[in-house]
Design a protein around this motif. Sequence first.
Motif, PDB file in Angstrom:
ATOM      1  N   ARG A 243       0.814  -1.208   0.000  1.00 40.51           N
ATOM      2  CA  ARG A 243       0.000   0.000   0.000  1.00 40.51           C
ATOM      3  C   ARG A 243       0.861   1.277   0.000  1.00 40.51           C
ATOM      4  NH1 ARG A 243      -5.316  -1.482   1.438  1.00 40.51           N
ATOM      5  NH2 ARG A 243      -5.506  -3.700   0.902  1.00 40.51           N
ATOM      6  N   THR A 244       2.131   1.192  -0.526  1.00 37.18           N
ATOM      7  CA  THR A 244       3.001   2.361  -0.625  1.00 37.18           C
ATOM      8  C   THR A 244       3.790   2.249  -1.926  1.00 37.18           C
ATOM      9  OG1 THR A 244       4.710   3.683   0.455  1.00 37.18           O
ATOM     10  CG2 THR A 244       4.919   1.293   0.612  1.00 37.18           C
ATOM     11  N   PHE A 245       4.563   3.289  -2.220  1.00 34.95           N
ATOM     12  CA  PHE A 245       5.280   3.320  -3.490  1.00 34.95           C
ATOM     13  C   PHE A 245       6.375   2.250  -3.513  1.00 34.95           C
ATOM     14  CE2 PHE A 245       7.851   5.962  -0.776  1.00 34.95           C
ATOM     15  CZ  PHE A 245       9.150   5.666  -1.151  1.00 34.95           C
ATOM     16  N   HIS A 246       6.817   1.960  -4.729  1.00 38.74           N
ATOM     17  CA  HIS A 246       7.838   0.934  -4.916  1.00 38.74           C
ATOM     18  C   HIS A 246       8.722   1.345  -6.089  1.00 38.74           C
ATOM     19  CE1 HIS A 246       9.915  -2.822  -5.359  1.00 38.74           C
ATOM     20  NE2 HIS A 246       9.349  -3.074  -6.564  1.00 38.74           N
ATOM     21  N   ILE A 247      10.036   1.180  -5.891  1.00 37.38           N
ATOM     22  CA  ILE A 247      11.014   1.459  -6.949  1.00 37.38           C
ATOM     23  C   ILE A 247      11.666   0.140  -7.294  1.00 37.38           C
ATOM     24  CG2 ILE A 247      13.091   2.748  -7.585  1.00 37.38           C
ATOM     25  CD1 ILE A 247      12.329   4.799  -5.443  1.00 37.38           C
ATOM     26  N   THR A 248      11.580  -0.207  -8.532  1.00 37.62           N
ATOM     27  CA  THR A 248      12.060  -1.520  -8.967  1.00 37.62           C
ATOM     28  C   THR A 248      13.565  -1.484  -9.250  1.00 37.62           C
ATOM     29  OG1 THR A 248      11.719  -1.109 -11.322  1.00 37.62           O
ATOM     30  CG2 THR A 248       9.815  -1.902 -10.046  1.00 37.62           C
ATOM     31  N   ASP A 249      14.119  -2.703  -9.461  1.00 36.12           N
ATOM     32  CA  ASP A 249      15.470  -2.821  -9.965  1.00 36.12           C
ATOM     33  C   ASP A 249      15.431  -2.621 -11.469  1.00 36.12           C
ATOM     34  OD1 ASP A 249      16.538  -3.300  -7.464  1.00 36.12           O
ATOM     35  OD2 ASP A 249      16.211  -5.476  -7.613  1.00 36.12           O
ATOM     36  N   GLN A 250      16.545  -2.913 -12.116  1.00 38.14           N
ATOM     37  CA  GLN A 250      16.603  -2.742 -13.562  1.00 38.14           C
ATOM     38  C   GLN A 250      15.630  -3.706 -14.258  1.00 38.14           C
ATOM     39  OE1 GLN A 250      20.165  -4.012 -15.890  1.00 38.14           O
ATOM     40  NE2 GLN A 250      20.455  -1.810 -16.210  1.00 38.14           N
ATOM     41  N   ILE A 251      14.928  -3.142 -15.287  1.00 38.19           N
ATOM     42  CA  ILE A 251      13.911  -3.904 -16.030  1.00 38.19           C
ATOM     43  C   ILE A 251      14.288  -3.868 -17.497  1.00 38.19           C
ATOM     44  CG2 ILE A 251      11.477  -4.049 -16.677  1.00 38.19           C
ATOM     45  CD1 ILE A 251      10.805  -2.653 -14.041  1.00 38.19           C
ATOM     46  N   LEU A 252      14.112  -4.982 -18.182  1.00 33.60           N
ATOM     47  CA  LEU A 252      14.342  -5.075 -19.624  1.00 33.60           C
ATOM     48  C   LEU A 252      12.983  -5.052 -20.322  1.00 33.60           C
ATOM     49  CD1 LEU A 252      16.395  -5.411 -21.900  1.00 33.60           C
ATOM     50  CD2 LEU A 252      16.085  -7.898 -21.693  1.00 33.60           C
ATOM     51  N   LEU A 253      12.738  -3.968 -21.096  1.00 32.59           N
ATOM     52  CA  LEU A 253      11.470  -3.820 -21.818  1.00 32.59           C
ATOM     53  C   LEU A 253      11.446  -4.738 -23.035  1.00 32.59           C
ATOM     54  CD1 LEU A 253      11.125   0.068 -21.654  1.00 32.59           C
ATOM     55  CD2 LEU A 253       9.946  -1.642 -20.238  1.00 32.59           C
TER      56      LEU A 253
ATOM     57  N   ARG B 281      20.179  -2.304  -6.352  1.00 29.39           N
ATOM     58  CA  ARG B 281      20.540  -3.151  -5.230  1.00 29.39           C
ATOM     59  C   ARG B 281      21.172  -4.472  -5.647  1.00 29.39           C
ATOM     60  NH1 ARG B 281      15.022  -2.911  -5.543  1.00 29.39           N
ATOM     61  NH2 ARG B 281      14.916  -1.403  -3.849  1.00 29.39           N
ATOM     62  N   GLN B 282      21.080  -4.832  -6.931  1.00 33.20           N
ATOM     63  CA  GLN B 282      21.684  -6.053  -7.446  1.00 33.20           C
ATOM     64  C   GLN B 282      23.068  -5.803  -8.062  1.00 33.20           C
ATOM     65  OE1 GLN B 282      20.227  -8.855  -6.816  1.00 33.20           O
ATOM     66  NE2 GLN B 282      18.446  -7.793  -5.929  1.00 33.20           N
ATOM     67  N   GLY B 283      23.516  -4.546  -8.035  1.00 36.37           N
ATOM     68  CA  GLY B 283      24.815  -4.221  -8.603  1.00 36.37           C
ATOM     69  C   GLY B 283      24.761  -3.860 -10.063  1.00 36.37           C
ATOM     70  N   ASN B 284      23.555  -3.784 -10.646  1.00 33.73           N
ATOM     71  CA  ASN B 284      23.420  -3.418 -12.048  1.00 33.73           C
ATOM     72  C   ASN B 284      23.529  -1.911 -12.197  1.00 33.73           C
ATOM     73  OD1 ASN B 284      22.842  -6.108 -12.971  1.00 33.73           O
ATOM     74  ND2 ASN B 284      20.801  -5.882 -12.052  1.00 33.73           N
TER      75      ASN B 284
ATOM     76  N   SER C 154      25.068  -1.763 -19.181  1.00 31.10           N
ATOM     77  CA  SER C 154      24.886  -3.222 -19.144  1.00 31.10           C
ATOM     78  C   SER C 154      25.801  -3.888 -18.128  1.00 31.10           C
ATOM     79  CB  SER C 154      25.135  -3.803 -20.544  1.00 31.10           C
ATOM     80  OG  SER C 154      26.475  -3.524 -20.961  1.00 31.10           O
ATOM     81  N   TRP C 155      26.645  -3.145 -17.424  1.00 32.28           N
ATOM     82  CA  TRP C 155      27.628  -3.713 -16.522  1.00 32.28           C
ATOM     83  C   TRP C 155      26.984  -4.057 -15.177  1.00 32.28           C
ATOM     84  CZ3 TRP C 155      33.435  -2.492 -16.671  1.00 32.28           C
ATOM     85  CH2 TRP C 155      33.881  -2.450 -17.999  1.00 32.28           C
ATOM     86  N   ASN C 156      27.598  -4.985 -14.496  1.00 32.22           N
ATOM     87  CA  ASN C 156      27.228  -5.338 -13.123  1.00 32.22           C
ATOM     88  C   ASN C 156      28.503  -5.312 -12.288  1.00 32.22           C
ATOM     89  OD1 ASN C 156      26.831  -7.236 -10.728  1.00 32.22           O
ATOM     90  ND2 ASN C 156      24.747  -7.130 -11.559  1.00 32.22           N
ATOM     91  N   ILE C 157      28.482  -4.604 -11.202  1.00 31.21           N
ATOM     92  CA  ILE C 157      29.691  -4.405 -10.378  1.00 31.21           C
ATOM     93  C   ILE C 157      29.573  -5.079  -9.016  1.00 31.21           C
ATOM     94  CG2 ILE C 157      30.205  -2.214 -11.521  1.00 31.21           C
ATOM     95  CD1 ILE C 157      29.161  -0.840  -8.962  1.00 31.21           C
ATOM     96  N   MET C 158      28.639  -6.036  -8.890  1.00 35.10           N
ATOM     97  CA  MET C 158      28.465  -6.674  -7.589  1.00 35.10           C
ATOM     98  C   MET C 158      29.735  -7.416  -7.168  1.00 35.10           C
ATOM     99  SD  MET C 158      26.686  -7.103  -4.971  1.00 35.10           S
ATOM    100  CE  MET C 158      25.118  -6.425  -5.507  1.00 35.10           C
ATOM    101  N   GLY C 159      30.536  -7.862  -8.128  1.00 34.57           N
ATOM    102  CA  GLY C 159      31.760  -8.578  -7.778  1.00 34.57           C
ATOM    103  C   GLY C 159      32.896  -7.696  -7.307  1.00 34.57           C
ATOM    104  N   SER C 160      32.766  -6.387  -7.469  1.00 37.38           N
ATOM    105  CA  SER C 160      33.812  -5.461  -7.037  1.00 37.38           C
ATOM    106  C   SER C 160      33.595  -5.032  -5.592  1.00 37.38           C
ATOM    107  CB  SER C 160      33.841  -4.239  -7.952  1.00 37.38           C
ATOM    108  OG  SER C 160      32.657  -3.487  -7.795  1.00 37.38           O
ATOM    109  N   GLU C 161      34.634  -4.443  -5.031  1.00 34.38           N
ATOM    110  CA  GLU C 161      34.535  -3.968  -3.648  1.00 34.38           C
ATOM    111  C   GLU C 161      33.511  -2.855  -3.521  1.00 34.38           C
ATOM    112  OE1 GLU C 161      38.260  -2.996  -1.884  1.00 34.38           O
ATOM    113  OE2 GLU C 161      39.294  -4.773  -2.647  1.00 34.38           O
ATOM    114  N   VAL C 162      33.412  -2.016  -4.560  1.00 41.06           N
ATOM    115  CA  VAL C 162      32.436  -0.923  -4.505  1.00 41.06           C
ATOM    116  C   VAL C 162      31.014  -1.477  -4.496  1.00 41.06           C
ATOM    117  CG1 VAL C 162      31.575   1.100  -5.739  1.00 41.06           C
ATOM    118  CG2 VAL C 162      34.021   0.682  -5.617  1.00 41.06           C
ATOM    119  N   GLY C 163      30.744  -2.483  -5.367  1.00 46.54           N
ATOM    120  CA  GLY C 163      29.403  -3.075  -5.412  1.00 46.54           C
ATOM    121  C   GLY C 163      29.041  -3.715  -4.097  1.00 46.54           C
TER     122      GLY C 163
END
Length: 607
Positions: free
Chosen positions: A135-145, A198-201, A212-221
């Motif tokens: 019952r509140t707003f929601h911000i999604t992760d990356q979406i592929l149209l 939140r997934q590092g995308n 198109s990069w994902n940085i979850m494997g890096s220290e910054v991600g």
Amino acid sequence: MRIFNAKLTKRYFVLTLVVNLLILSSVYLFTMQITNTSYQEQIKDRNQVIARTLGKRVDSLIRKGVNDMRFVSSFVEKDSPTYQEEIQKLLAFEPLYLFVLVFDEDGNIRMSVPDKPYVNEIDIGDIAERLSWSRTFHITDQILLPDGKKTFAIAHPIIADYTHFHGGVIAYLDLDVLSEYLNQLVIGSRGINAVVDRQGNIIAHSRASLTSWNIMGSEVGQALARESYGIWEGNLFGQKVIAAYRPMVMGQFGVIVSEPVTQALMPLYETMNVLLKGFIVILLAAIGLSLYGTTHVVRPIVSLIRQMQEYKSNRRKHFDRLHTNDELEELATTLNQMAMEIRREERMLFNILESIPYGVLTTDPAGKITSFNRGAEQLTLFSRQEVIGRYIFDLPFKESKEKFIAWRTINERKQFDEAESYILDKKRNKRDVRIYSALLKAEDGTEIGTIVIMRDVSDFKKLEEYAKQSERLAALGQLTAGIAHEIKNPLSIIQAAAEAAEMELGNRSEHRFVKEMIDDILETTDRMNKLLSDFLQLSKGDHREDFQELNLVQILSELFQLMKRKLEDHDIQFYCEFPVENAWVHGSKNQLTQVFLNLVINSLQSM
């Protein structure tokens, strides 16, 4: 240029240069360290400030999207016929939105503004379910149209009477527009800004090609996943960067502000280049000053060294005065005073050696002659110019070097005191000498050579031979005197018997012949007595005119003093002991001395 060839100049110059180089290098390295640290801190502070600012702006942008969807949902909730127009106005004024979907409580899409042909292909089931229970707003992760474009959505529920869920509104964002927005705060020409879900995308990037990069494997991600913030240096986006990262409040996104290390440190490199040029200029100036200081300081020292070398080689008799107004000038003055004093003492020693009637020569430890006095010149007939610098064994003083007493002193370290020997002079004449040979030592006991003293005893040897001849003649005189005594006694008996026979015969004529024979005997015995008396007188001598009062103690003392060396040569010890101080006699001093001398010589020969 002579001063530059001096070892002292090179050593002093190198030492000064090394000290200056160490000091300048230390200052340069310290400055570079301070500058580098300062630049690093400035870069980190700047990137963090930009990351904080960019995070606030992106957060504000997303917050605005949430408010816009809340505003649109309010029109849809009231089922206003104008909500479609409001959505169109919103899209017209905000290019960030790709399109907006409205769906009902069953998850069915009611409309799309603007209309997209692939709307029915979009899966909004997860979003509808999330809004139905949250019952509140929601911000999604990356979406592929369906058209292959990447985006993320901001959804807001439609709530009737604050309790009933009637569907929702979903706005899909244009990430290219967001990337252009991020590009406005890029650092330099090669800086990179990014928004990460939140997934590092990477959902938005100042370079759209990197979305198109994902940085979850890096220290910054990983740090952003933990909602941490900070500064980091390492490989990211295909290059080594300095990156500041911060989590965002809205949507659990993160923002990254980065730039390549080469770009970040470019001002530092330029500053280092300027400092390096300055260091080189200062170093060249230091080298010039060191060179000037070296020549200014070392020149008088080199001058003193040169003068000392010339003084050592007898090419200089005094030291020139230095006008440096410091200790070097005092040193030059002191050296000059010492040189004058040494020359005065050398002259005194030279005069002493020259006045000694003996031959004196000195050698170095190897046997090379270093000095040769006048007495040695007179004894050997060699001049000092002929022998100084030559080895003593090379001179024809002996048939072989083993016969040199100096050779034994040098090789056997043996000292000789008045050893009897001989030498051959320059004309090959034999000279009887007595030699004193000893080692010369320095104050610390180091052997620095030998000294040889030669005393010519050739005349003394001749006198000694004359004395021996005189002794033999005296002994012969004594022998003949004894024989004369022995002849004179029987001759007196013959003469007395002849006189008795003459008295017995008287003047009788019948014994004339006998009487003539007796006269002949008496005449002959008289002649022989006179001859023997003259011979005895000649052998004893008659020096009554030399007779005088003499002290036998003094005569004997003088005699033994004269015979002291002779007795020592035969290893004989003697002692003089007189019961009285004076023993006076009347006689001839020469004859008494000869008597006692004969007694001593006879004693020596007997022993």
